[in-house]
Design an enzyme around this catalytic site. Structure first.
Site, PDB file in Angstrom:
ATOM      1  NE  ARG A 101      45.643  77.653  55.765  1.00 51.57           N
ATOM      2  CZ  ARG A 101      45.730  77.774  57.085  1.00 51.57           C
ATOM      3  NH1 ARG A 101      44.640  77.865  57.825  1.00 51.57           N
ATOM      4  NH2 ARG A 101      46.897  77.784  57.669  1.00 51.57           N
ATOM      5  CB  CYS A 103      47.720  81.559  54.608  1.00 59.24           C
ATOM      6  SG  CYS A 103      47.428  82.905  55.772  1.00 59.24           S
TER       7      CYS A 103
END
Length: 124
Positions: A101, A103
């Site tokens: 991920r 962000c």
């Protein structure tokens, strides 16, 4: 390449698709907290994030994928102060399987929403 389109997620609000399948990979467009009928969720970041995940679930299913086959997510947030709340909701959808991920806090998102998420997933 195969274009993904489902009425269980909001229609694209520009010249793009909800997602594309290439070979055995699904690439979603960024999902924002719009209901499938196009209505914007005006709630807090938790409510908006849940709607984003509902949209992602629909396009993943249409592509023949699921949260269990997601290999990468990108999360765009309006305010990094919301990171913990978004993480809490995010962990409900990825309780054991934890894809890679990124962000990123951004200056502005479409329709001034608080969160947008896109995924890359393997097709089952």
């Amino acid at each position: 390449m195969k274009k993904i389109q489902t009425n269980l997620a909001p229609q694209a609000i520009g010249p793009y698709s909800q997602g594309m399948v290439v070979n055995n990979l699904f690439f979603s467009s960024g999902q924002i907290p719009l209901k499938p009928n196009g209505e914007l969720i005006q709630g807090n970041v938790d409510e908006q994030t849940h709607q984003v995940f509902a949209n992602l679930k629909a396009v993943l299913k249409e592509a023949g994928a699921s949260f269990d086959t997601v290999i990468k997510t990108t999360v765009f947030i309006k305010n990094m102060d919301d990171f913990a709340e978004i993480n809490e909701v995010y962990s409900e959808y990825f309780p054991n399987h934890q894809p890679a991920r990124s962000c990123v806090e951004v200056a502005r998102l479409p329709k001034d929403v608080l969160v947008e998420i896109e995924v890359i997933a393997l097709i089952k």
